[in-house]
Motif scaffolding. Structure first.
Motif, PDB file in Angstrom:
ATOM      1  N   GLN A 115      42.600  45.378  35.147  1.00  0.00           N
ATOM      2  CA  GLN A 115      41.635  44.737  35.858  1.00  0.00           C
ATOM      3  C   GLN A 115      40.260  45.677  35.889  1.00  0.00           C
ATOM      4  O   GLN A 115      39.003  45.044  36.121  1.00  0.00           O
ATOM      5  CB  GLN A 115      42.066  44.581  37.429  1.00  0.00           C
ATOM      6  CG  GLN A 115      42.919  43.710  37.471  1.00  0.00           C
ATOM      7  CD  GLN A 115      42.726  42.280  37.036  1.00  0.00           C
ATOM      8  OE1 GLN A 115      41.221  41.711  37.117  1.00  0.00           O
ATOM      9  NE2 GLN A 115      43.726  41.399  36.743  1.00  0.00           N
TER      10      GLN A 115
ATOM     11  N   ALA B 283      36.184  38.273  42.288  1.00  0.00           N
ATOM     12  CA  ALA B 283      37.557  38.570  41.962  1.00  0.00           C
ATOM     13  C   ALA B 283      38.835  38.459  43.211  1.00  0.00           C
ATOM     14  O   ALA B 283      39.919  37.852  42.823  1.00  0.00           O
ATOM     15  CB  ALA B 283      37.548  40.082  41.482  1.00  0.00           C
TER      16      ALA B 283
ATOM     17  N   TRP C 205      41.298  35.505  42.181  1.00  0.00           N
ATOM     18  CA  TRP C 205      42.346  35.962  41.545  1.00  0.00           C
ATOM     19  C   TRP C 205      43.494  36.718  42.420  1.00  0.00           C
ATOM     20  O   TRP C 205      44.651  36.758  42.331  1.00  0.00           O
ATOM     21  CB  TRP C 205      42.039  37.173  40.673  1.00  0.00           C
ATOM     22  CG  TRP C 205      41.542  36.527  39.317  1.00  0.00           C
ATOM     23  CD1 TRP C 205      41.604  35.171  38.920  1.00  0.00           C
ATOM     24  CD2 TRP C 205      40.764  37.073  38.307  1.00  0.00           C
ATOM     25  NE1 TRP C 205      41.250  35.001  37.681  1.00  0.00           N
ATOM     26  CE2 TRP C 205      40.720  36.370  37.342  1.00  0.00           C
ATOM     27  CE3 TRP C 205      40.210  38.425  38.179  1.00  0.00           C
ATOM     28  CZ2 TRP C 205      40.004  36.505  36.039  1.00  0.00           C
ATOM     29  CZ3 TRP C 205      39.766  38.919  36.886  1.00  0.00           C
ATOM     30  CH2 TRP C 205      39.516  38.031  36.014  1.00  0.00           C
TER      31      TRP C 205
END
Length: 472
Positions: free
Chosen positions: A117, A157, A161
């Protein structure tokens, strides 16, 4: 009666799948290579010679800073415990116990997930730099990188996600970053370019690449690195990863060829820079959909990504006054914001239900593209998916416009966002005291500089008159 031997103790890391872990670390490295050296080379070679060092170093600096911010607070803000529905609680990702634990539900340690990531966070910030090349104050960039990663990237993010994010729960499909990375960087770059201001008029009118061959090398690293970019999306060395890799390259190749044909048809010459732009828009467009669409859909997406961003960049940009006022050096708005939005919308049309089950490891038909919804008698589900894709686009745009604006306004209270006019005329030597090439005669008047000399030696010493009796 004999004593039975004690059962062997289970291995401490029995849950590690060596294949999955190896692939995820390989994918991480490929994505990292897209930035260092990929975008370092691409940025350093696609700009005017006097900006080569500064442009390349903006990318290298960002890569290093994001990593430190990521492991000290950014990772948990993106994937940790929920603070609010769109952001996690900041925390360290540095302890041995945490990093060696299983990154549930995946079959590799948390350290692998943290690094994977990180390279995505880093390339996002570096893409923002593409809009700012050739005039941003480097000291302002030094502040911008950690601030934007902290207050803008983490929001997207976590929302899209993280399993705790509100857009993830709503069902938005972003396979590997069409929203979180490309739409974010395109909008943030365009917004920051507005606040930083334009390049000099001379640079805007003439900004030739200093090395097209090196530019192609950087572009090649970017393209091949996308194997890890989208191939790592399923977090497993499985069939979905294989499909995602193939779809990625099919879409990129199609987009490059379409862009090339449009350049030839309208401008008579096959532009190399144009072909690279078409390659990038294809890679960006397929990213939110790579493992959840069929390969024929990837070709259609390539056709559209090679034509729609071409039209917005080559036609609309020149006719819309607001777009003309913003100096987006690398056209990141078109190649990433437009192409990323296009990919998100097309994902809402082409997402195949069975592939979504594989990707999300679920038996539920929760994600379905509109075209499949219409043919399967689930039109309402298909329209819902398209709607949530559009809602995700609007959310990412609003977050990045707002946060990037606030960050730029705060930074300019501390240091100027834009270089002085004198430094803008000089470029690398004024900013870093270094230049990219020890060359003279590139069409510009030579001016000796003290910054490029070691031990006070002149770069081009004057000829010493020959003494009597010496050969000239």
């Amino acid at each position: 009666m004999t004593d039975s031997a004690p059962a062997p103790a289970p291995a401490p890391f029995w849950w590690v799948d060596k294949g999955d872990n190896s692939w995820q670390m390989t994918a991480s490295t490929l994505v990292g290579l897209q930035s260092v050296p990929g975008l370092v080379i691409l940025y350093g070679s696609i700009v005017k010679k006097k900006w080569a060092v500064n442009s390349a170093f903006m990318a290298l600096y960002a890569f290093a800073v994001v990593l430190i911010c990521w492991v000290t607070w950014g990772f948990h803000m993106s994937f940790g415990n929920e603070l609010v529905p769109f952001l996690g609680k900041p925390n360290f990702a540095l302890s041995q116990n945490y990093l060696l634990a299983q990154s549930s539900p995946y079959n590799f340690p948390q350290a692998t997930f943290v690094f994977f990531q990180f390279v995505f966070a880093a390339i996002t910030v570096i893409l923002v730099a593409g809009s700012l090349l050739g005039r941003m104050n480097f000291h302002a960039w030094m502040l911008f990188v950690p601030l934007w990663m902290t207050f803008s990237y983490t929001v997207g993010a976590f929302s899209v996600w993280s399993t705790s994010g509100f857009l993830f729960k709503k069902g938005v499909i972003d396979f590997c970053g069409g929203y979180v990375i490309h739409l974010s960087s395109g909008i943030a770059g365009f917004t920051a370019a507005y606040w930083v201001g334009p390049r000099t008029s001379n640079d805007k009118e003439r900004f030739p690449p200093n090395n097209i061959l090196l530019m192609l090398a950087g572009a090649g690293l970017l393209w091949m690195g996308w194997t890890g970019f989208n191939g790592g999306g399923p977090y497993s060395a499985n069939v979905d990863a294989a499909l995602a890799v193939l779809n990625t390259h099919v879409c990129a190749a199609t987009s490059l060829l379409v862009w090339l044909c449009l350049d030839i048809f309208f401008f008579t010459k096959p532009s190399v820079i144009g072909a690279v732009q078409g390659m990038i828009t294809g890679l960006v467009c397929i990213t939110p959909a790579a493992g959840v669409v069929q390969s024929w859909a990837a070709i259609i997406m390539g056709i559209l990504s090679g034509s729609i961003p071409w039209y917005t960049m080559m036609i609309l940009h020149k006719n819309i006054q607001f777009l003309k006022q913003v100096d987006d050096t690398m056209a990141i708005f078109h190649t990433h914001a437009i192409a990323g939005s296009l990919g998100g919308i097309l994902t809402g049309l082409f997402a195949e239900p069975h592939l979504n089950k594989i990707f999300y490891d679920s038996d539920e038909d929760y994600h379905i593209g509109l075209f499949y919804g219409l043919t399967d008698g689930r039109a309402s589900d298909g329209f819902r998916q398209l709607g949530i894709q559009l809602a995700g686009i609007l959310f990412i745009i609003s977050v990045n416009v707002t946060m990037t604006t606030i960050i730029c306004l705060v930074i300019r209270l501390i240091v100027p966002l834009r270089l002085s006019e004198e430094d803008l005329q000089t470029g690398d030597d004024a900013i870093h005291g270094e230049e990219a090439y020890a060359l003279w005669g590139d069409g510009e008047k030579f001016e000796n500089t003290k910054h490029n000399n070691l031990y006070d030696l002149e770069e081009f010493p004057a000829a010493v008159p020959a003494k009597a009796g010496q050969m000239e």
